[in-house]
Design an enzyme around this catalytic site. Structure first.
Site, PDB file in Angstrom:
ATOM      1  N   ASP A  15      76.785 -34.198 -98.175  1.00 19.83           N
ATOM      2  CA  ASP A  15      75.702 -34.411 -99.137  1.00 19.83           C
ATOM      3  C   ASP A  15      74.440 -33.682 -98.687  1.00 19.83           C
ATOM      4  OD1 ASP A  15      74.400 -35.381-101.338  1.00 19.83           O
ATOM      5  OD2 ASP A  15      74.188 -37.425-100.588  1.00 19.83           O
ATOM      6  N   GLY A  18      71.683 -29.637-102.410  1.00 18.86           N
ATOM      7  CA  GLY A  18      70.600 -29.404-103.365  1.00 18.86           C
ATOM      8  C   GLY A  18      69.240 -29.514-102.685  1.00 18.86           C
ATOM      9  N   ARG A  28      69.697 -24.634-106.430  1.00 14.31           N
ATOM     10  CA  ARG A  28      70.684 -25.553-105.848  1.00 14.31           C
ATOM     11  C   ARG A  28      71.963 -24.853-105.402  1.00 14.31           C
ATOM     12  NH1 ARG A  28      70.367 -30.802-106.518  1.00 14.31           N
ATOM     13  NH2 ARG A  28      72.621 -30.952-106.690  1.00 14.31           N
ATOM     14  N   HIS A  32      74.895 -24.872-102.047  1.00 17.66           N
ATOM     15  CA  HIS A  32      76.356 -24.987-102.049  1.00 17.66           C
ATOM     16  C   HIS A  32      77.000 -23.822-101.288  1.00 17.66           C
ATOM     17  CE1 HIS A  32      75.930 -28.380-104.591  1.00 17.66           C
ATOM     18  NE2 HIS A  32      75.628 -27.722-105.696  1.00 17.66           N
ATOM     19  N   GLU A  62      82.322 -38.061-110.808  1.00 16.43           N
ATOM     20  CA  GLU A  62      80.983 -38.170-111.397  1.00 16.43           C
ATOM     21  C   GLU A  62      80.255 -36.819-111.425  1.00 16.43           C
ATOM     22  OE1 GLU A  62      82.054 -40.424-108.915  1.00 16.43           O
ATOM     23  OE2 GLU A  62      82.653 -41.747-110.572  1.00 16.43           O
ATOM     24  N   ARG A  66      76.761 -33.053-113.821  1.00 15.30           N
ATOM     25  CA  ARG A  66      75.734 -32.064-113.441  1.00 15.30           C
ATOM     26  C   ARG A  66      75.635 -30.971-114.507  1.00 15.30           C
ATOM     27  NH1 ARG A  66      75.470 -31.655-106.957  1.00 15.30           N
ATOM     28  NH2 ARG A  66      75.615 -33.881-106.646  1.00 15.30           N
ATOM     29  N   LEU A 126      96.642 -29.440 -88.098  1.00 14.48           N
ATOM     30  CA  LEU A 126      95.519 -30.126 -88.747  1.00 14.48           C
ATOM     31  C   LEU A 126      95.799 -30.120 -90.246  1.00 14.48           C
ATOM     32  CD1 LEU A 126      92.515 -31.122 -89.024  1.00 14.48           C
ATOM     33  CD2 LEU A 126      91.833 -28.722 -89.002  1.00 14.48           C
TER      34      LEU A 126
HETATM   35  C1  FPP Z   1      76.389 -32.552-102.279  1.00 14.59           C
HETATM   36  O1  FPP Z   1      75.197 -31.850-102.357  1.00 14.59           O
HETATM   37  C2  FPP Z   1      77.571 -31.745-102.271  1.00 14.59           C
HETATM   38  C3  FPP Z   1      78.470 -31.571-103.292  1.00 14.59           C
HETATM   39  C4  FPP Z   1      78.257 -31.870-104.702  1.00 14.59           C
HETATM   40  C5  FPP Z   1      79.788 -31.091-103.031  1.00 14.59           C
HETATM   41  C6  FPP Z   1      80.020 -30.431-101.729  1.00 14.59           C
HETATM   42  C7  FPP Z   1      80.325 -29.030-101.980  1.00 14.59           C
HETATM   43  C8  FPP Z   1      80.285 -28.063-101.058  1.00 14.59           C
HETATM   44  C9  FPP Z   1      80.009 -28.277 -99.632  1.00 14.59           C
HETATM   45  C10 FPP Z   1      80.532 -26.660-101.499  1.00 14.59           C
HETATM   46  C11 FPP Z   1      81.898 -26.453-102.071  1.00 14.59           C
HETATM   47  C12 FPP Z   1      82.972 -26.848-101.140  1.00 14.59           C
HETATM   48  C13 FPP Z   1      84.047 -26.124-100.848  1.00 14.59           C
HETATM   49  C14 FPP Z   1      85.094 -26.694 -99.973  1.00 14.59           C
HETATM   50  C15 FPP Z   1      84.251 -24.765-101.363  1.00 14.59           C
HETATM   51  P1  FPP Z   1      74.230 -32.258-103.527  1.00 14.59           P
HETATM   52  O2  FPP Z   1      74.211 -31.136-104.491  1.00 14.59           O
HETATM   53  O3  FPP Z   1      74.620 -33.573-104.073  1.00 14.59           O
HETATM   54  O4  FPP Z   1      72.882 -32.351-102.733  1.00 14.59           O
HETATM   55  P2  FPP Z   1      71.616 -33.210-103.151  1.00 14.59           P
HETATM   56  O5  FPP Z   1      72.030 -34.664-103.042  1.00 14.59           O
HETATM   57  O6  FPP Z   1      70.613 -32.814-102.131  1.00 14.59           O
HETATM   58  O7  FPP Z   1      71.247 -32.818-104.534  1.00 14.59           O
END
Ligand code: FPP
Length: 235
Positions: A15, A18, A28, A32, A62, A66, A126
């Site tokens: 998490d 963003g 944002r 990622h 959920e 977005r 793994l």
């Molecule tokens: C949370 O950050 C993260 C996600 C929604 C998904 C995690 C995705 C990745 C690490 C990239 C894609 C993964 C792979 C394996 C290719 P957020 O956007 O909710 O952050 P925020 O809470 O600060 O808005």
């Protein structure tokens, strides 16, 4: 590092992408992109120390709420991640796995995921599982539906339903329950992740945002885990 007690299965709620981007005045999606680099780093680190199962929450049921541009971008990242990992996973004996309502992913993502799962099925050092279009309650709903069908058809009796049988109907019954759950970015919630399997899991929360969660941060979490005593309800 004290490796006397290493978790067999580590699950991570990644998490903060963003917020990481916002802090830098970036959009944002940059967060990622940086987040994928940490995924690559943590997979390597997990392999290095001998963790057997690593489960990453990459997209929740959920997350469809977005903005469509962000969802499309994430789907594109997922596809390119999965397509680019074949050689690395095969040469490092890493099995790729995914869990969730996978058929509802865009078709080209679903196909890429399925292909890498099949190609690496024999690998066993793994297991890296991506939770994709995953929700803990959705997983239980799906399990209970399967069970209900078996009861309705007479294959099992209602009195046979117990914890073990429910566990066997979850998405990946062959994977042991997580020993350690890590959540980055300071939020102290489970957010519908592996609700059944986390019953006795040790929880580790860190304020570090996912794009800053380096191998060193990961090892800190493992060290913290190694100092804990697990009793599973005993004394
Ligand atoms: C949370 O950050 C993260 C996600 C929604 C998904 C995690 C995705 C990745 C690490 C990239 C894609 C993964 C792979 C394996 C290719 P957020 O956007 O909710 O952050 P925020 O809470 O600060 O808005």
């Amino acid at each position: 590092m004290n490796l006397s007690k290493l978790p067999v299965h580590v699950a991570i709620i990644m998490d903060g992408n963003g917020r990481w981007a916002k802090k830098r005045g970036l959009s944002r999606v940059h967060g990622h992109v940086e987040g994928v680099k940490r995924v690559e780093e943590i997979v390597r680190a997990a392999k290095e120390v001998g963790i057997k199962y690593l489960t990453l929450f990459a997209f929740s049921t959920e997350n469809w709420r977005r903005p469509p541009e962000e969802v499309n971008f994430l789907m594109g990242l997922l596809k390119s991640y999965v397509e680019s990992k074949r050689d690395e996973f095969l040469s490092n004996d890493i099995r790729f796995n995914a869990m969730g309502r996978l058929k509802r992913l865009p078709n080209e993502v679903y196909e890429a995921v399925k292909a890498l799962m099949e190609d690496t099925r024999h690998c066993e050092s793994l297991v890296v599982t991506l939770a994709l279009n995953y929700g803990g309650r959705a997983e239980m709903v799906d399990a209970f539906k399967k069970l209900a069908k078996e009861v309705a058809s007479g294959r099992i009796e209602p009195k046979q339903v117990d914890e073990e049988l429910i566990s066997k109907h979850l998405y990946c019954p062959w994977i042991p329950e997580p020993d350690l759950l890590i959540r980055t970015s300071g939020e102290m919630r489970i957010s519908n992740f592996m609700l059944w399997q986390l019953s006795y899991t040790e929880l580790y929360f860190t304020p570090t945002l996912w794009p800053d969660f380096t191998k060193e941060e990961f090892y800190k979490a493992l060290e913290d885990y190694s100092r804990r005593e697990r009793r599973f309800g005993g004394i």
